[in-house]
Design an enzyme around this catalytic site. Sequence first.
Site: not given
Length: 553
Positions: A78, A469
């Site tokens: 990510d 996140s």
Amino acid sequence: MQSEQIKQGVERAPNRSLLYALGMTEEDMSRPLIGVVSSYNEIVPGHMNLDKITEAVRAGVLEAGGYPVVFPAIAVCDGIAMGHVGMKYSLVTRDLICDSTEAMAIAHQFDGLVMIPNCDKNVPGLLMASARLNLPTVFVSGGPMLAGHLRDGRRTCLSHMFEAVGAYHAGTMNGAEVLDYEENACPSCGSCSGMYTANSMNCLCEAIGMALPGNGTIPAPYSARLRLAKKAGMQVMEMVRRDIRPRDIMTPAAFHNAETVDMALGCSTNTMLHLPAIAHEAGVEIDLDMANEISARTPNLCHLAPAGDTFMEDLDQAGGVSAVMKELLDAGLLDPSLITVTGHTVGENIAHAVNLNPEIIRPLSSPYSATGGIAVLKGNLAPDGCVVKQSAVAPSMMVHEGPARVFDSEDDAIQAIYQKQIFPGDVVIIRYEGPKGGPGMREMLNPTSAIVGMGLGESVALITDGRFSGATRGASIGHVSPEAAAGGTIALIREGDRIRIDIPAHSISVLVSDEELEARRQAWTCPPPKVTTGYLARYAKLVSSADRGAILT
């Protein structure tokens, strides 16, 4: 054994001939066939060590009498995918991982599985697959990264790195200082060192009973991680012999335990997407309201980065997930009777766990807060709910009201933030980034880190139908449902509308009359899809809303 479908009888002679082509012997044919699902690759730092984990698992399976067969699962980093079109492909891999693992396991009739994940969507994807397949399964992850050290000795991590970019744009950090973070924030293999999504999910693998104690916290470079992997390979054979299966473990009570541990640890808001999706595959239905009910009675005991200045290695040294669970169990907040992959119950697994550092794992008598790390908010802005990591919100922002600054994409918002067009008191709205609208529900670490890095973390809120996140901190509220692309209220907000956020009251509203919102709804038309071909286009047609875990329907 299920593998007898490909190994027994004269009708299966063609199948056996292909197994012999693999180098199997007649003696191997009599052993249980164990699929070792390795997520090793050379682009994700959290996965670069999984070849070593895989070899240790294979050794354990062989030692315990099984025949291990390795096959791959994909994984996206990510952090590398952040801030560009690649992030659209992060969440969507969760379902690719699940589906491809299902295909491999059923096509080849494995008797058991060892899942070797590590990073963000890889862990829940394999948990979903394990629940769907319901074969005896053990999880062993690659482990967390060690914390970094700047040249002056301060410890650091990836979330600090992203915030450094915001500080650079604000003029409070120079290029050499940014380079210091760049070269030192991520010093080893492993999943990034804070309580971000990957580490949250690896800890919850323990909490739900699908991984051996230590799975969530033993650092990736430590030899103890290899020993754990070997034991996982041995333990799957015990599960095959005793016929212990994932759906025996992942019961409604186990998900309740997992969410309780989630609240105590201060996990990533992404767990609110993944736990419902995993539960759905296990035949268990959970909803967002359950999170607030559990949070109300579960104190937040840990403040790892980004909420605080401690890291996964500190949690490991303090006693790990087992020590956190022991604190909760002693308070009557966990069900100790549930079976786990150890073959023992939750209570038996943690009976001798000790909290070795009450500053890292606060006792229930002095928690960081009386309620858990995550809150679900509802109101006319998010009728079906939205999510915030309240343990990482400054006290001054727990209640906030300000004017909406509206952007129809993350890219437009980040440009405005860097150009210093966002001011104290503002509420940044980023929409059309949800599961369908994105498509793919991008993480918003760049804009949230820019807000913090530019000194606005205690005066500006951000609301999105996208997600965050686990490294995000501040008044960052995501998963707004219904999303903008589905005609949710977030699509109707106009520049300057007053937005009121009350996290303790679990409330979020746009201060516009119902009549005005209905008039805007009648005039609204959905923008054309951003992606019209390939996997993302198919995903957008099938994906549900975030409050349902963004499952495919």
